[in-house]
Write a protein that holds these residues in place. Structure first.
Motif, PDB file in Angstrom:
ATOM      1  N   LEU A 157       2.428   1.949  -3.330  1.00  0.00           N
ATOM      2  CA  LEU A 157       1.531   2.656  -4.256  1.00  0.00           C
ATOM      3  C   LEU A 157       1.165   4.067  -4.100  1.00  0.00           C
ATOM      4  O   LEU A 157       1.075   4.678  -4.991  1.00  0.00           O
ATOM      5  CB  LEU A 157       0.166   1.855  -4.202  1.00  0.00           C
ATOM      6  N   ILE A 158       1.181   4.270  -2.621  1.00  0.00           N
ATOM      7  CA  ILE A 158       0.501   5.609  -2.382  1.00  0.00           C
ATOM      8  C   ILE A 158       1.474   6.707  -2.305  1.00  0.00           C
ATOM      9  O   ILE A 158       1.652   7.813  -2.989  1.00  0.00           O
ATOM     10  CB  ILE A 158      -0.178   5.651  -0.890  1.00  0.00           C
ATOM     11  N   LYS A 159       2.730   6.475  -1.587  1.00  0.00           N
ATOM     12  CA  LYS A 159       3.938   7.419  -1.435  1.00  0.00           C
ATOM     13  C   LYS A 159       4.765   7.473  -2.676  1.00  0.00           C
ATOM     14  O   LYS A 159       5.113   6.344  -3.153  1.00  0.00           O
ATOM     15  CB  LYS A 159       4.584   7.029  -0.209  1.00  0.00           C
ATOM     16  N   ARG A 160       5.000   8.740  -2.969  1.00  0.00           N
ATOM     17  CA  ARG A 160       5.922   8.901  -4.096  1.00  0.00           C
ATOM     18  C   ARG A 160       7.252   8.845  -3.605  1.00  0.00           C
ATOM     19  O   ARG A 160       7.942   9.080  -2.483  1.00  0.00           O
ATOM     20  CB  ARG A 160       5.748  10.044  -4.938  1.00  0.00           C
TER      21      ARG A 160
ATOM     22  N   LEU B  87      14.556  -2.960  -4.497  1.00  0.00           N
ATOM     23  CA  LEU B  87      14.982  -4.351  -4.453  1.00  0.00           C
ATOM     24  C   LEU B  87      13.675  -5.069  -4.388  1.00  0.00           C
ATOM     25  O   LEU B  87      13.553  -6.290  -4.232  1.00  0.00           O
ATOM     26  CB  LEU B  87      15.407  -4.313  -2.747  1.00  0.00           C
ATOM     27  N   ASP B  88      12.634  -4.452  -4.655  1.00  0.00           N
ATOM     28  CA  ASP B  88      11.107  -5.150  -4.826  1.00  0.00           C
ATOM     29  C   ASP B  88      10.783  -5.923  -3.733  1.00  0.00           C
ATOM     30  O   ASP B  88      10.396  -6.971  -3.768  1.00  0.00           O
ATOM     31  CB  ASP B  88      11.106  -6.224  -6.179  1.00  0.00           C
ATOM     32  N   ILE B  89      10.896  -5.215  -2.387  1.00  0.00           N
ATOM     33  CA  ILE B  89      10.416  -5.957  -1.306  1.00  0.00           C
ATOM     34  C   ILE B  89       8.863  -5.578  -1.178  1.00  0.00           C
ATOM     35  O   ILE B  89       8.437  -4.475  -1.421  1.00  0.00           O
ATOM     36  CB  ILE B  89      11.059  -5.233  -0.076  1.00  0.00           C
ATOM     37  N   ARG B  90       8.138  -6.610  -1.095  1.00  0.00           N
ATOM     38  CA  ARG B  90       6.586  -6.629  -1.061  1.00  0.00           C
ATOM     39  C   ARG B  90       6.074  -6.736   0.087  1.00  0.00           C
ATOM     40  O   ARG B  90       4.913  -6.351   0.585  1.00  0.00           O
ATOM     41  CB  ARG B  90       6.150  -7.570  -2.139  1.00  0.00           C
TER      42      ARG B  90
ATOM     43  N   LEU C  82      11.897   3.693   1.266  1.00  0.00           N
ATOM     44  CA  LEU C  82      11.129   3.372   0.409  1.00  0.00           C
ATOM     45  C   LEU C  82      11.455   3.180  -0.924  1.00  0.00           C
ATOM     46  O   LEU C  82      11.299   2.201  -1.816  1.00  0.00           O
ATOM     47  CB  LEU C  82       9.869   4.041   0.027  1.00  0.00           C
ATOM     48  N   GLU C  83      12.562   3.963  -1.138  1.00  0.00           N
ATOM     49  CA  GLU C  83      13.240   3.949  -2.353  1.00  0.00           C
ATOM     50  C   GLU C  83      14.028   2.457  -2.616  1.00  0.00           C
ATOM     51  O   GLU C  83      14.064   2.023  -3.624  1.00  0.00           O
ATOM     52  CB  GLU C  83      14.317   5.132  -2.282  1.00  0.00           C
TER      53      GLU C  83
ATOM     54  N   GLY D 100       0.837  -1.283  -0.039  1.00  0.00           N
ATOM     55  CA  GLY D 100      -0.093  -0.054   0.190  1.00  0.00           C
ATOM     56  C   GLY D 100       0.885   1.237  -0.135  1.00  0.00           C
ATOM     57  O   GLY D 100       0.944   2.159  -0.535  1.00  0.00           O
ATOM     58  N   LEU D 101       1.696   1.221   1.028  1.00  0.00           N
ATOM     59  CA  LEU D 101       2.715   2.540   0.751  1.00  0.00           C
ATOM     60  C   LEU D 101       3.346   2.695  -0.376  1.00  0.00           C
ATOM     61  O   LEU D 101       3.569   3.617  -0.796  1.00  0.00           O
ATOM     62  CB  LEU D 101       3.817   2.134   1.930  1.00  0.00           C
TER      63      LEU D 101
END
Lengths: 148, 136
Positions: free
Chosen positions: A145-148, B99-102, B93-94, A142-143
């Motif tokens: 998707l939402i956060k840039r 690393l495509d951590i889901r 988040l970057e 979700g994060l």
């Protein structure tokens, strides 16, 4: 027996991990009945339980109360503790599904009701039967998707 | 009006997904590795282990993250050449996207060059971790 959970500073963050799991079993039964009988009032009741669980925590819901009064005294093992935030997150997601279902039911969109209750039931069942962690699987996605 | 069809459909799909979920959580999979990156102290904030490094991504709404952290941090106490680095996914988040951590916890197994050779979603078992580390 004195337990670590009896300390108030611990109880603010950690709860008995078996409580939310027990709550998920009751939630599964209630939502299954809701789906079979198409009863929107049953969904309204479950939505209120989700709301309490999301805002105050699952230990303050009626299901949490049942667990504390009826189930916990019969369990002999030491309580496994769990951070209260993951089950709170799961209750919030449940509340959102219930809300969508209620909007569907009261506006006459039966398909919306059925699909929303179906998703909420699926999540509750996964939690009850497989100890599924909704926050683990959904929060980061979700994060992203939402956060840039 | 009573109908059992939606209930049966939901329980069937959820059961199938649940069985897959239970079997796949914790398994250390080499094929899931994203090997294009070389991770180092500049990104991770800590130096790599001389032989191997386990990089654990965690988040707030994650019960098994705590258990995973307890297991891995305790295991590396007895290993001089292996390090356990703990990263809050939400504030990186970057890196999480690269690393495509889901899901959390996700643990990456890095070799001495900082290249990922395997990853585990969910809490791995002690024996699985030992096997993965021995293979590095």
């Amino acid at each position: 027996m004195s337990e670590i959970l009896d300390k108030p500073e611990v109880a603010r963050i950690y709860i008995d991990a078996r409580g939310p799991r027990f709550g998920a079993i009751i939630t599964t039964v209630v939502l299954a009945l809701t789906l079979v009988t198409n009863n929107k009032w049953l969904l309204l009741a479950q939505a209120l339980v989700f709301a309490i669980g999301a805002i105050r925590g699952p230990q303050f819901t009626p299901y949490g109360f049942f667990f504390k009064k009826l189930i916990k005294p019969r369990l002999t093992k030491e309580a496994p503790t769990e951070d209260v935030r993951p089950p709170k997150f799961a209750q919030s997601v449940g509340f959102l599904f219930a809300l969508v279902g209620l909007v569907g039911a009261f506006s006459g969109a039966d398909a919306v009701f059925t699909v929303a209750v179906g998703f909420a039931l699926g999540a509750a069942f996964l939690n009850a039967a497989f100890n599924y962690c909704l926050g683990c699987e959904m929060y980061l996605l979700g994060l992203r998707l939402i956060k840039r | 009006m009573k109908t059992y069809l939606p209930l049966v459909i939901v329980l069937a799909i959820a059961s199938a997904y649940g069985l897959w979920y239970q079997r796949s959580r914790g398994a250390i999979r080499t094929v899931k590795a994203v090997p294009g990156h070389r991770l180092g102290a500049d990104v991770l904030g800590e130096a790599l282990g001389s032989r191997a490094t386990m990089v654990q991504f965690s988040s707030a709404f994650c019960a098994p993250c705590r258990a995973t952290h307890a297991l891995l941090s305790q295991m590396v106490l007895a290993m001089e050449d292996v390090k356990h680095i703990h990263i809050d996914a939400e504030s990186h988040l970057e890196l999480v996207r690269q690393l495509d951590i889901r899901s959390t916890p996700t643990t990456l197994f890095l070799n001495s060059d900082g290249v990922e050779v395997g990853r585990a979603a969910g809490t791995p078992k002690r024996q699985q971790v030992l096997t993965a580390l021995n293979a590095i």
